[in-house]
Each structure stands twice: as C-alpha cells, then as structure tokens.
Write a protein that holds these residues in place. Structure first.
Motif, PDB file in Angstrom:
ATOM      1  N   UNK A 768       0.825  -1.209   0.000  1.00 57.90           N
ATOM      2  CA  UNK A 768       0.000   0.000   0.000  1.00 57.90           C
ATOM      3  C   UNK A 768       0.859   1.258   0.000  1.00 57.90           C
ATOM      4  N   UNK A 769       2.163   1.101  -0.227  1.00 58.44           N
ATOM      5  CA  UNK A 769       3.040   2.253  -0.357  1.00 58.44           C
ATOM      6  C   UNK A 769       3.744   2.682   0.911  1.00 58.44           C
ATOM      7  N   UNK A 770       3.609   1.988   1.998  1.00 55.58           N
ATOM      8  CA  UNK A 770       4.350   2.325   3.214  1.00 55.58           C
ATOM      9  C   UNK A 770       5.803   1.930   3.024  1.00 55.58           C
ATOM     10  N   UNK A 771       6.762   2.771   3.529  1.00 55.93           N
ATOM     11  CA  UNK A 771       8.166   2.475   3.275  1.00 55.93           C
ATOM     12  C   UNK A 771       9.026   2.944   4.428  1.00 55.93           C
ATOM     13  N   UNK A 772      10.307   2.467   4.397  1.00 63.40           N
ATOM     14  CA  UNK A 772      11.333   2.907   5.338  1.00 63.40           C
ATOM     15  C   UNK A 772      12.671   2.647   4.675  1.00 63.40           C
ATOM     16  N   UNK A 773      13.768   3.371   5.115  1.00 63.21           N
ATOM     17  CA  UNK A 773      15.093   3.214   4.530  1.00 63.21           C
ATOM     18  C   UNK A 773      16.116   2.915   5.604  1.00 63.21           C
ATOM     19  N   UNK A 774      17.240   2.300   5.168  1.00 64.56           N
ATOM     20  CA  UNK A 774      18.372   2.028   6.038  1.00 64.56           C
ATOM     21  C   UNK A 774      19.620   1.986   5.169  1.00 64.56           C
ATOM     22  N   UNK A 775      20.816   2.146   5.784  1.00 64.05           N
ATOM     23  CA  UNK A 775      22.065   2.161   5.022  1.00 64.05           C
ATOM     24  C   UNK A 775      23.066   1.228   5.643  1.00 64.05           C
ATOM     25  N   UNK A 776      24.039   0.815   4.830  1.00 65.21           N
ATOM     26  CA  UNK A 776      25.183   0.037   5.294  1.00 65.21           C
ATOM     27  C   UNK A 776      26.409   0.538   4.537  1.00 65.21           C
ATOM     28  N   UNK A 777      27.529   0.783   5.282  1.00 58.32           N
ATOM     29  CA  UNK A 777      28.765   1.289   4.681  1.00 58.32           C
ATOM     30  C   UNK A 777      29.776   0.160   4.609  1.00 58.32           C
ATOM     31  N   UNK A 778      30.404  -0.014   3.448  1.00 58.99           N
ATOM     32  CA  UNK A 778      31.384  -1.078   3.220  1.00 58.99           C
ATOM     33  C   UNK A 778      32.747  -0.404   2.956  1.00 58.99           C
ATOM     34  N   UNK A 779      33.765  -0.814   3.815  1.00 61.49           N
ATOM     35  CA  UNK A 779      35.122  -0.288   3.608  1.00 61.49           C
ATOM     36  C   UNK A 779      35.921  -1.332   2.830  1.00 61.49           C
ATOM     37  N   UNK A 780      36.580  -0.880   1.751  1.00 65.39           N
ATOM     38  CA  UNK A 780      37.295  -1.777   0.850  1.00 65.39           C
ATOM     39  C   UNK A 780      38.805  -1.641   1.085  1.00 65.39           C
ATOM     40  N   UNK A 781      39.449  -2.801   1.347  1.00 63.88           N
ATOM     41  CA  UNK A 781      40.895  -2.828   1.531  1.00 63.88           C
ATOM     42  C   UNK A 781      41.516  -3.538   0.336  1.00 63.88           C
ATOM     43  N   UNK A 782      42.491  -2.838  -0.264  1.00 65.10           N
ATOM     44  CA  UNK A 782      43.144  -3.428  -1.434  1.00 65.10           C
ATOM     45  C   UNK A 782      44.286  -4.322  -0.988  1.00 65.10           C
ATOM     46  N   UNK A 783      43.974  -5.279  -0.177  1.00 70.27           N
ATOM     47  CA  UNK A 783      44.947  -6.236   0.342  1.00 70.27           C
ATOM     48  C   UNK A 783      44.339  -7.622   0.237  1.00 70.27           C
ATOM     49  N   UNK A 784      45.184  -8.613   0.499  1.00 77.83           N
ATOM     50  CA  UNK A 784      44.693  -9.993   0.532  1.00 77.83           C
ATOM     51  C   UNK A 784      44.160 -10.298   1.947  1.00 77.83           C
ATOM     52  N   UNK A 785      43.357 -11.332   2.087  1.00 76.58           N
ATOM     53  CA  UNK A 785      42.857 -11.707   3.423  1.00 76.58           C
ATOM     54  C   UNK A 785      44.022 -12.006   4.370  1.00 76.58           C
ATOM     55  N   UNK A 786      43.908 -11.514   5.610  1.00 75.84           N
ATOM     56  CA  UNK A 786      44.993 -11.763   6.551  1.00 75.84           C
ATOM     57  C   UNK A 786      44.527 -11.390   7.967  1.00 75.84           C
ATOM     58  N   UNK A 787      45.385 -11.757   8.948  1.00 80.00           N
ATOM     59  CA  UNK A 787      45.198 -11.409  10.345  1.00 80.00           C
ATOM     60  C   UNK A 787      46.233 -10.353  10.706  1.00 80.00           C
ATOM     61  N   UNK A 788      45.795  -9.198  11.207  1.00 78.19           N
ATOM     62  CA  UNK A 788      46.681  -8.111  11.545  1.00 78.19           C
ATOM     63  C   UNK A 788      46.580  -7.847  13.047  1.00 78.19           C
ATOM     64  N   UNK A 789      47.732  -7.955  13.747  1.00 79.97           N
ATOM     65  CA  UNK A 789      47.753  -7.777  15.196  1.00 79.97           C
ATOM     66  C   UNK A 789      48.637  -6.592  15.516  1.00 79.97           C
ATOM     67  N   UNK A 790      48.116  -5.588  16.267  1.00 79.72           N
ATOM     68  CA  UNK A 790      48.939  -4.433  16.647  1.00 79.72           C
ATOM     69  C   UNK A 790      50.156  -4.873  17.452  1.00 79.72           C
ATOM     70  N   UNK A 791      51.132  -4.033  17.478  1.00 82.14           N
ATOM     71  CA  UNK A 791      52.370  -4.386  18.168  1.00 82.14           C
ATOM     72  C   UNK A 791      52.369  -3.971  19.638  1.00 82.14           C
ATOM     73  N   UNK A 792      51.396  -3.162  20.059  1.00 86.54           N
ATOM     74  CA  UNK A 792      51.377  -2.723  21.459  1.00 86.54           C
ATOM     75  C   UNK A 792      49.950  -2.326  21.839  1.00 86.54           C
ATOM     76  N   UNK A 793      49.676  -2.295  23.150  1.00 90.26           N
ATOM     77  CA  UNK A 793      48.380  -1.793  23.662  1.00 90.26           C
ATOM     78  C   UNK A 793      48.598  -1.308  25.090  1.00 90.26           C
ATOM     79  N   UNK A 794      47.667  -0.458  25.550  1.00 91.31           N
ATOM     80  CA  UNK A 794      47.812   0.157  26.890  1.00 91.31           C
ATOM     81  C   UNK A 794      46.478   0.024  27.643  1.00 91.31           C
ATOM     82  N   UNK A 795      46.282  -1.030  28.389  1.00 90.32           N
ATOM     83  CA  UNK A 795      45.002  -1.273  29.099  1.00 90.32           C
ATOM     84  C   UNK A 795      44.874  -0.427  30.368  1.00 90.32           C
TER      85      UNK A 795
END
Length: 875
Positions: A768-795
C-alpha cells in the motif's frame, strides 16, 4: 514343681540439702497405755536407703536426725512442738534369695534407719496424724517426675472409733526381692497386725514433700497432703502398669513387670475390727526393675475355647534361659499328640470337657520349672444381640440377648448402651430396656458369658430419631363448591387423627377428603408403634370466585423476552396467543416469559380454582433493533490519518476514543494512530428500539522498519559481500556513489563485489506504499585476506587501545587467538571475531612487558591463515 522367682527392690535413700536421698519409708504406732482422758503411743519412723547409692548419683547418707509433727484432726492444729529425733538404729534389710537360673542378677544392699519417740495425747473425736516431710526423691524415676519430695504419716484413731481402743498399726514386711523387666514377678507387701484386725490392701497415690526443698529437718505441714504427679501412663492405682496387680487380701503384688527402671509404689492397708473401719496405714518406696532375665514358666490360670476344639499355647515367661519345653495337654485320647516339645504348640482336643495342662521347661536340669492350668473345651458358642430401634428420643429401646450355646447356657450379661450423655448407660440384665434422650446413632455393646466359662463381646447399632419423618400436603385453595384430598405420610400406617371434624370424610385417614365452605386449618397428630409422635397442619383456603388481572399493554424490542405480569389467586393457569405461535416458555405458568416476533401479539389467560374460573388478556407491541454499520476495515501507513463513517441509527458513540476527533458523531477522523485499533460504535434509534447495538471496525497501522544489516563492514580484494535486507516484502538498493557492484537491486539479499569504499541505501516498501530506509557502509581494503595484530596496547581504561585483538580482514572466522607470557604460560584464548585480551589474568593486572601472541583464522575462500609475533603491554 513350680518355682516362684521373686525379683524386686524396695529402695529407700535419703538426701541431704540439694541431694537425692528418699527411697522409701513407713511410720508405725504402738499403743502403750491409756487413762480416762489420754492415750500414750510409741511412734516409729522407718526410712530406707540403698547402700549402692554413691556420690556419682548425688545420694546422701541416712539422715542423722528428723523432725516429726503431730496434728489434731479435730482442728488440724499442731500438738505441742515438733519432735526432733536422732537416728536410733541402722540395720540391714534382709535380702531374698537370688534365683540360680538368672542372667545379669542385681546386687541387693539396703539399710533401714529407725527414729522413735513416745507421746501422750488427749482423747479426741477424729484422732491424730503424725507426719514427716522431706525433699527429695532420686531423679530419673519411671513413673513420677524429678524433684518430688515425700511425706510419711501415721493416722491414730479417735474416740469416734472407741471400739477399736487400744489399737496398734499394722507393720509391713521388709524383705527385698528381685524383679526382672517384662517378666512375671511377685512381691510380698503383706503386713502383720498385733491386734488381729482384718487387713485390706490396695495401691494408692504417694504423698509429695509439701514445701520442703532440702533434706534438713523441716516443719511438716498439717493434713491433707498433696499426691505425686504420675507420668508415662502410670498412676497411683497402677504404679507398675496395668499388668501388675495387688491382692487385696494378702498384699502380694504380682504380674508382668514394666521396663527396667525405678518406680515409686505406695501401698495402703485398711484395718477393720469386727467390720468397723479403724485407719489406713501406708508404705511408700521405690522399686527397682532390673535388666535381668530368668528361666521359668507362667501360664494363664485357665484357658477356654468356645469356637472349636483347637487351642494354641505359649509360655508367658519368655527367656533365652528356657532351653526346652515339655507340654502335656491332659488329653490321653489324642495318643502321641498329647505330648509336644514345641515352644508354642497347638493342640486339638478329642472331645469337650475340662483338661489339665502342664508345661515343664528345662526338664531334667537344675533350671527346671513347671506349671499347671485348666483347659475348658466347649465349642459352639454364638453371641448375639438385637434391639427394636429406630426409636424416637425419650422412648424406651428394648434390647434382647440372642446368644445360643451348644454347651451350657448364657448366665452373665454386661451391657453398655454407648450413651456419652449418661453415666448410667449399663445393665447386667439379659434383656434390658434403655431410654436415649438425645437423637443420634449409638453403638451398644454386650459382653455375654456362659455357665461353661465362655465369654464374648458383640455390638449393634441403635438409631434414635429427633422426631418421625412425618409430612403433610401443602396448604391449598379450593372453590367453595368443590372438595380436596389431603395427604399425610409417616414411617408407619398407624396412627393419625385430623381435627376439626368439619366436612371431612375420615378423621383417621392418611388421605381424607374435605369440603369446607369457609377457610379451615386442619391439624393432624401422628403416633407410631416406635414411641414417635408428630403434628402437622394443612390450611384449605376457600374462595367463591377467581380474580385475575394482567398488566397494561406494553412495547418491547423485537426478539426480547418479557415476563407477563399477572395478579390473581388461581391454582392453575392456561395461556394462549394471537396470532398463533409458540412464543411462551410455559403456557401453564402464572407468569410465563413471552418472546413475540410479530408487530403485535395478544396473550390470553384463563385461571381456575376447581370449578371457579376467570380470564384476562394483554397486548405486546414490538419494534426492531437498529442495524449498526461501522464501515469497512482499513489499513494505513504509520503516521497517516483516515476517517470512519457509521450508519444505522440516530445517535452514535465510538470507543475507544484514542486518536478520534469526534467520538460522539457518526463520522469521525482517526488522526495519525501509532497502533492498530478495533473501534466499536454503539448505535441507538430514537424512533424504534431504544436499546443500543454495536458494530466493530478495525484500523490497521502498517509499520515498516527497514534493516540493511550491520552499519559498517569491510572486505578485501576479490571478496564477495552478501547483503541481507529485512523489514517488508519489496526492496530497492542503490549505491553512493552511483557505482553499485550489485548482483541485483530489487531483491532482499543481493551479492556485492566492491572495488572501493561504498554506502548502500535500502528502501523497503509494502503493497500500500508504506516504506522505510536504512544504510550500510562497506570499507574496501586493497589487500589480501589476513590477520593483523597491533604491536602494542595500553590497558589503562581510557577507552583507547585497552585491549589487544586481531584485525580479521577477509576472514570468515578467527579460529584461535592466544596470548602467552615469556615463560610459555597461557594468559588468554578466544575464537570470537572482535574479542581480545585486557591485560589481566584471573582479574589481576599483568606486568608491563613483551608477550607472545598466536593467531589463526579461515578466509572467505576457506584457506587457513596463521600468524605469531610479539606485542608490548604498556602501563
């Protein structure tokens, strides 16, 4: 030869202050001399003590002195002063022999202390009482409570018993015997009397110690004296239980002993001279029932079987020391069956008669014992009883003995009529009469004996009524030219009498016919052969005419029911209607319910009292109900408005009123409803039926909630992204910027192959014409699949770099992420994407330094990837 094994203790121990010392005692008086106005007596107090009593049981020695008071029973006053007496002698009580065939034999060692004084008393009418009081008996007694004291008395006769002067009190025997628990025993409590007076023995309640709280010399109080409080089901008349009795002629106590323990026993001996009562003398002592056992035989004095020729026997003295049994049933006609070696044999006698039974235990050795008893065999004894109830209260019930016997005749009867409202509800007559004064159901009991010694008990139920079940017909109404039959009903056909004798055909009939010409009340009295009576009455109202009056004509809503109003005195009614139909619930009722369907219906009624008749009518008009219409159901989008239009009547009312602009009119707006609502309109018609009728319309609000999936996600080179939109049935996808890389833009779940960062907008619509909208943002990395772990952290809890976690680009899953310290200890492990380590182990902060990680995952092509390295924890 039968052995009588006496096993009992007479205990009497005295207590000093706060010590338990009383075991028993007796006070004796001896007549010395007399003058014309006085008598002189020697009074002796004997107290008993168990020499085995020691400090561990808180026992004291024999009192070195006692205090005795003498009271004039004419006025209960103390005679002179109290007498303080020193212990004059202390001797041993001679023990009886301990049976040879006994286990766990007790040790018997008792002493008796004697205190003596002489007193001269003026002659008086009621005599004197000498009394000694002390505290306390030993604790842990089996038949009285703790801290009970004792009073020992001697009652000296007065001049009211002049024929008894001079008089010496009886003296109890002092022997000590052994009593084993739960075994047959005998105790000698006989007494001797120097005057040869007749002695009658009985158990009696022991006296307490009055106000005495120590064993020190104490001023005794005057009589009367309070008795002991017995416990455990024992009493002064049954101090050793119901299985131990005292012979009133000999003073011998015998029976089955209670459980092991100590028991207070008080024996009273009443002395009579030439049939004239003199005084009561008493001895109070504690008997110890020992946990011993002995061999022996005990039989009932007589056995009788009245319902057959067989009888089962047993030795009443059960003991493991009874090694063998030898029974002779005294029935030589039974041959070899006349002898049995069984412990509990059953013998079937060959004929009726009286037989001599003999039992020998341990036959032929030193522990042998034997006993005899008579066995009476008279089968065919049939007890029975009857009564002539039900009867009414206050009338006599005849009871009759229905007992029959093949041998002998019934010769003793003990009736108990079971009436809790009377203490005289017993009889020893064969066929007694008894009157119950309260209605109810009672159980009568007959114990009937025969001349052969048979005895049996039977019961029967007695029914006593408040009054008979007597009824009469209801009051009635007749025409003056008619007659009517009356009815009375009772449990029997005898007898009734009606009054007055006025126009009645039979005053003694249960169903007379009467024809009064004026209103008459006929009373009836009823009696029957069970002693019951009742009265009743029937009023016959007499009229010359019938009067009927219907209500006014009226109008109702069509299909409604109405109770037709009618005033009148008829007994029977007949209704008809025009136009013809069946709109009455019952055409014979005085006020039937009518449900007419025609525009106009006339109802006619005829009323009768016998030959008297009258009639009347009423007209009912009907108008139709309004026909409401709330309009068709509607569906709108959230935030939209609509309108409702009702019809079918003159006035309208909508409910609920939520979102309505005009709930009291036929037309109303529904303004931006946020939920679906069922609206009910109530419609009335001013020109027809005034009752409201309702209809319902539904306003459905469609709520569309579009969902394009996670707000942000990422992919790597050549990684497809599955989108999943939800929220409705129709979908449209567009990309920002315009390059879309979608497999389809009009389905819920297209596949995207991004080549750059992009935002997708999803639009979900319904039909009957009722509507709603939503969005999704996709970030593209020009790399191959991998696991990346930072070298340091400060808890440090500042919200930045507080945890160390792998960045999983292009991975389907993280299969493992582990943190180790430099000694190889595992500190953290997870397999969840997005989870990481917070620098703690078991809640404790780990030190700053370098740690080792290991990460493993699976990419979108199902290829395994693993990484390991170092991470620095900064504090």
């Amino acid at each position: 030869m039968k052995q009588t094994l006496l096993i009992s203790f007479f205990l009497s121990v005295f207590f000093t202050a706060d010590a338990k010392h009383v075991t028993g005692g007796e006070m004796i008086y001896d007549f010395i001399s007399a003058t014309a106005t006085t008598k002189t007596y020697r009074i002796t107090l004997q107290l008993f003590r168990d020499q085995l009593c020691d400090a561990q049981t808180n026992c004291s020695p024999m009192p070195p002195s006692v205090r005795i008071g003498v009271f004039n029973r004419d006025n209960n006053s103390l005679v002179g002063n109290y007498y303080d007496l020193n212990l004059s002698s202390l001797t041993s009580v001679p023990p009886g022999g301990v049976p040879a065939c006994i286990t766990n034999p007790p040790t018997l060692d008792y002493k008796v202390g004697t205190y003596v004084f002489t007193i001269t008393l003026p002659n008086n009418i009621n005599g004197y009482t000498a009394a000694y009081q002390t505290c306390c008996r030993i604790d842990g007694l089996g038949n009285v409570g703790n801290m009970e004291g004792a009073t020992y008395t001697a009652d000296l006769p007065g001049s009211s018993l002049a024929a008894t002067v001079p008089d010496n009190s009886p003296r109890f025997a002092q022997g000590i015997s052994v009593v084993c628990f739960n075994k047959y025993f005998t105790l000698d409590f006989s007494a001797t009397d120097a005057d040869g007076d007749q002695l009658v023995y009985s158990f009696c309640s022991g006296f307490g110690g009055g106000a005495s709280s120590t064993s020190a010399p104490f001023d005794a109080s005057p009589p009367p004296y309070g008795i002991l409080s017995y416990t455990g089901g024992f009493s002064g008349s049954a101090p050793l239980g119901s299985s131990a009795l005292i012979n009133s002629q000999t003073g011998i106590i015998s029976g089955i002993a209670p459980d092991a323990g100590k028991y207070v026993v008080s024996v009273c001996v009443s002395s009579y001279r030439n049939g004239v009562f003199i005084a009561v003398h008493r001895k109070d002592f504690i008997i110890t029932v020992a946990p011993c056992d002995l061999a022996g035989v005990e039989l009932e004095p007589n056995y009788i079987t009245c319902d057959g020729f067989s009888y089962s026997f047993q030795n009443l003295l059960s003991s493991p020391l009874n090694l063998t049994s030898y029974w002779n049933f005294g029935d030589p006609g039974s041959g070899a069956n006349n002898i049995s070696l069984a412990d509990n044999p059953t013998h079937t006698y060959t004929d009726t008669g009286v037989y001599t039974l003999k039992l020998v235990v341990n036959r032929g050795n030193s522990c042998s014992d034997s006993a005899y008893a008579f066995v009476k065999v008279y089968p065919g004894y049939f007890p029975g009883l009857d009564n002539n109830s039900p009867r009414c209260k206050g009338s006599s019930v005849q009871f009759s003995d229905q007992t029959t016997a093949n041998y002998g005749i019934p010769n003793s009867w003990k009736w108990n009529f079971g009436d809790p409202n009377s203490t005289a509800d017993t009889s020893q007559l064969q066929n007694p009469v008894y009157t119950y004064n309260t209605p109810g159901t009672y159980v009568s009991t007959l114990t009937v004996g025969s001349s052969k010694g048979c005895i049996a008990t039977v019961t029967d139920t007695v029914f006593i009524l408040e009054k008979p079940d007597f009824t009469t017909s209801n009051d009635t109404l007749i025409c003056s030219v008619d007659n009517v039959q009356l009815f009375a009903s009772g449990p029997s056909t005898c007898c009734v009498t009606w009054s007055p004798n006025y126009n009645i055909n039979d005053v003694n009939s249960f169903t007379p016919i009467v024809a009064p010409d004026v209103t008459t009340t006929y009373s009836v009295s009823y009696t029957d052969n069970r002693g019951c009576s009742a009265i009743g009455s029937v009023t016959v109202n007499v009229v010359d005419t019938v009067t009927l009056k219907t209500g006014n004509d009226t109008t109702i809503c069509r299909t409604d029911g109405i109770s037709l109003s009618l005033a009148g005195n008829a007994l029977r009614y007949t209704w008809t209607q025009f136009p013809a139909g069946s709109t009455l619930n019952d055409a014979t009722l005085k006020n039937p319910v009518a449900t007419p369907v025609a525009a106009f219906t006339s109802y006619y009624v005829t009323g009768r009292i016998g030959s008297c008749v009258d009639s009347d009518s009423i007209k009912i008009a009907t108008v139709p109900y309004p026909i409401p219409n709330a309009g068709p159901d509607q569906t709108i989008c959230l935030g939209a408005s609509t309108s409702l239009q009702a019809s079918g009547g003159s006035t309208y009312s909508w409910s609920p009123i939520a979102f309505l602009s005009s709930p009291g009119t036929a037309a109303t707006n529904v303004q931006s409803p946020t939920i679906s609502v069922d609206y009910t309109v109530s419609v009335t018609e001013n020109m027809g039926c005034p009752k409201a009728v309702t209809d319902v319309v539904t306003v459905k609000v469609n709520r569309i909630t579009a969902d394009a999936g996670p707000r942000d996600t990422s992919v790597v080179r050549d990684q497809p992204l599955q989108l999943n939109g939800t929220g409705s049935s129709n979908y449209s996808w567009i990309g920002l910027p315009a390059t879309q890389w979608l497999s389809s833009t009009t389905i819920a779940n297209p596949v995207s192959m991004p080549q750059d960062d992009i935002t997708y907008v999803l639009t979900a619509t319904d039909n009957i014409g009722c509507f709603d909208t939503d969005t999704i943002t996709v970030r593209f990395y020009k790399v191959n699949p991998d696991l990346y772990v930072p070298s340091a952290f400060s808890p440090n809890g500042d919200g930045t770099n507080d945890i160390i976690k792998p960045l999983a680009l292009g991975l389907r899953s993280v299969d493992a992420f582990r943190i180790y310290n430099r000694w190889g200890q595992l500190l953290f492990s997870t397999s969840q994407i997005g989870a990481g380590w917070n620098g703690k182990l078991a809640g404790a902060d780990q030190a700053a330094g370098t740690y080792i990680y290991y990460a493993e995952g699976t990419d979108f092509r199902n290829k395994k990837i693993s990484r390991k390295g170092y991470v620095v924890l900064i504090r």
